[in-house]
Design a protein around this motif. Structure first.
Motif, mmCIF file in Angstrom:
data_model
loop_
_atom_site.group_PDB
_atom_site.id
_atom_site.type_symbol
_atom_site.label_atom_id
_atom_site.label_comp_id
_atom_site.label_asym_id
_atom_site.label_seq_id
_atom_site.Cartn_x
_atom_site.Cartn_y
_atom_site.Cartn_z
ATOM 1 N N ALA A 189 0.766 -1.277 0.029
ATOM 2 C CA ALA A 189 0.125 -0.015 -0.035
ATOM 3 C C ALA A 189 0.937 1.336 -0.091
ATOM 4 O O ALA A 189 0.662 2.129 -0.821
ATOM 5 C CB ALA A 189 -0.927 0.094 1.128
ATOM 6 N N GLU A 190 1.900 1.210 0.476
ATOM 7 C CA GLU A 190 2.786 2.342 0.829
ATOM 8 C C GLU A 190 3.980 2.546 -0.321
ATOM 9 O O GLU A 190 4.282 3.772 -0.578
ATOM 10 C CB GLU A 190 3.615 2.352 2.337
ATOM 11 N N THR A 191 4.205 1.430 -0.996
ATOM 12 C CA THR A 191 5.481 1.725 -1.777
ATOM 13 C C THR A 191 5.040 1.311 -3.307
ATOM 14 O O THR A 191 5.746 1.783 -4.348
ATOM 15 C CB THR A 191 6.561 0.746 -1.623
ATOM 16 N N GLY A 192 4.171 0.534 -3.427
ATOM 17 C CA GLY A 192 3.582 -0.038 -4.724
ATOM 18 C C GLY A 192 4.012 -1.055 -5.098
ATOM 19 O O GLY A 192 3.889 -2.024 -6.081
ATOM 20 N N LEU A 193 5.015 -1.738 -4.525
ATOM 21 C CA LEU A 193 5.578 -3.249 -4.980
ATOM 22 C C LEU A 193 4.612 -4.138 -4.508
ATOM 23 O O LEU A 193 3.742 -4.105 -3.624
ATOM 24 C CB LEU A 193 7.011 -3.167 -3.756
ATOM 25 N N SER A 194 4.952 -4.997 -5.375
ATOM 26 C CA SER A 194 3.860 -6.245 -5.220
ATOM 27 C C SER A 194 4.200 -7.081 -4.082
ATOM 28 O O SER A 194 5.268 -7.202 -3.861
ATOM 29 C CB SER A 194 3.866 -6.906 -6.903
ATOM 30 N N THR A 195 3.226 -7.774 -3.705
ATOM 31 C CA THR A 195 3.323 -8.938 -2.561
ATOM 32 C C THR A 195 3.154 -10.360 -3.083
ATOM 33 O O THR A 195 2.319 -10.434 -4.110
ATOM 34 C CB THR A 195 2.536 -8.698 -1.392
ATOM 35 N N HIS A 196 4.250 -11.190 -3.153
ATOM 36 C CA HIS A 196 4.105 -12.598 -3.857
ATOM 37 C C HIS A 196 4.280 -13.487 -2.415
ATOM 38 O O HIS A 196 4.817 -13.150 -1.537
ATOM 39 C CB HIS A 196 5.517 -12.518 -4.429
ATOM 40 N N ILE A 197 3.023 -14.388 -2.619
ATOM 41 C CA ILE A 197 3.075 -15.173 -1.171
ATOM 42 C C ILE A 197 3.237 -16.644 -1.619
ATOM 43 O O ILE A 197 2.380 -17.064 -2.568
ATOM 44 C CB ILE A 197 1.541 -14.884 -0.840
#
Length: 361
Positions: A189-197
């Motif tokens: 939310a803060e950086t725009g980097l995607s989260t991979h799970i």
């Protein structure tokens, strides 16, 4: 200012990414996982898991992480050769989403990029409970948030190399894993980097969906910024091995319910364990024909713009040098079969458009 993709050698424009594997690894250190498995299976001796050809079959049952020679991958020259096969097939970029708690020397990943000309994107984050050091277990969201944010702002392990994605895991759904996922989604939310799970087949699918929905709503994160990995590991798991063998009416058919639920909600999923050398009589692992059928089925249902591919190339047991498929199996089997079936126009989304969209921020 336009969007960028952060590689281990610096930022590039999304259009520079090119043909991309979204889930393969370079240098890893999984000794913590190895010790956990050694404690679980004390009857397995060192001789049984010694890395030599006569043990390869046994190592493929999943015991390879108990082999000290396979827990750490740090051979730069060997890796240059392995990724040379990927480049020879047109590969231009690789997302290596190994989390901070399982990564080897990130400076070697940068050297690998410089030697091969391949763009490598690495991660910050926390792996699943059994694969992280004791001091990382049982912490609150703020601890994981601060840890990852520090690497985003200051570089990884005192270097000038920065992460291009966030990585967390849902293997069993412990508080540690849930808090790490929340920290990553907050940073998305803060950086725009995607989260991979990272996911494991034993983790309840409904719990995965519920947690992601709740956290994306809490932090106002678009589902499009989340990539759920290893969704191909579940496609053959709806039938128990004993039932399949003893009940004639039981069949081994694809189960894509969870994948379709996630895709319908706008999440991205990875079919990213092509050629995975795990064969175990206690559970089904899908083969590559089933992976390909799942991929084609989901594309035909209209979900092709939210699917990514990879091999989860992470162990020397997978190297071509030792008789494995290397880091090219989704190309040499999956994509070449799609071309044979006349589906060339569907490939571009999978290895060009989707990776660039997900990695750009």
């Amino acid at each position: 200012m336009g969007k960028r993709i952060t590689t281990v050698c610096g930022d590039i424009a999304p259009e520079q990414l090119g043909f991309t594997s979204m889930h393969d690894h370079t240098f890893v250190d999984l000794r913590v996982t190895g010790k956990y498995m050694e404690a679980m299976f004390p009857q397995v001796t060192h001789e049984m898991v010694e890395f030599k050809p006569e043990n390869y079959s046994f190592l493929k049952t999943g015991t390879y992480l108990m082999c000290p020679e396979l827990q750490v991958v740090d051979d730069l020259e060997g890796m240059v050769k392995e990724y040379g096969y990927f480049k020879a097939l047109g590969g231009q970029s690789v997302c290596d989403p190994v989390p901070s708690t399982g990564r080897g020397d990130v400076r070697k990943t940068k050297a690998l990029s410089e030697r091969t000309g391949i763009n490598f994107i690495t991660a910050t984050g926390i792996y699943h409970e059994t694969a992280i050091p004791q001091e990382f277990r049982g912490q609150d969201v703020k601890f994981y948030y601060d840890y990852c944010k520090g690497q985003i702002e200051d570089g990884i392990d005192g270097t000038d190399i920065y992460p291009g994605v966030l990585k967390a895991a849902l293997a069993t759904g412990t508080d540690t894993e849930n808090n790490a996922v929340e920290a990553c989604i907050r940073l998305t939310a803060e950086t725009g980097l995607s989260t991979h799970i990272h996911t494991e087949p034993m983790m309840d699918g409904d719990e995965i969906v519920a947690l992601l929905d709740r956290l994306c709503e809490k932090y106002s994160v678009d589902h499009d910024r989340i990539l759920i990995c290893h969704m191909d590991n579940r496609i053959a798991g709806s039938v128990m091995v004993t039932d399949y063998l003893e009940e004639p009416e039981k069949d081994r058919t694809l189960d894509l319910n969870l994948q379709k639920t996630l895709l319908e909600k706008g999440y991205n999923i990875g079919l990213d364990t092509w050629g995975m050398p795990v064969e175990n009589s206690n559970f089904f692992m899908p083969d590559d024909f089933e992976r390909l059928k799942a991929l084609i089925t989901l594309i035909d249902l209209g979900y092709g713009d939210h699917i990514t591919l990879g091999n989860d190339f992470s162990s020397k047991l997978m190297w071509r040098a030792y008789g494995g498929h290397g880091c090219t199996r989704f190309i040499t089997f999956g994509l070449q079969m799609m071309e044979m079936l006349g589906r060339e126009e569907q490939i571009h989304k999978l290895v060009y458009d989707n990776p660039a969209r997900i990695l750009a921020y």
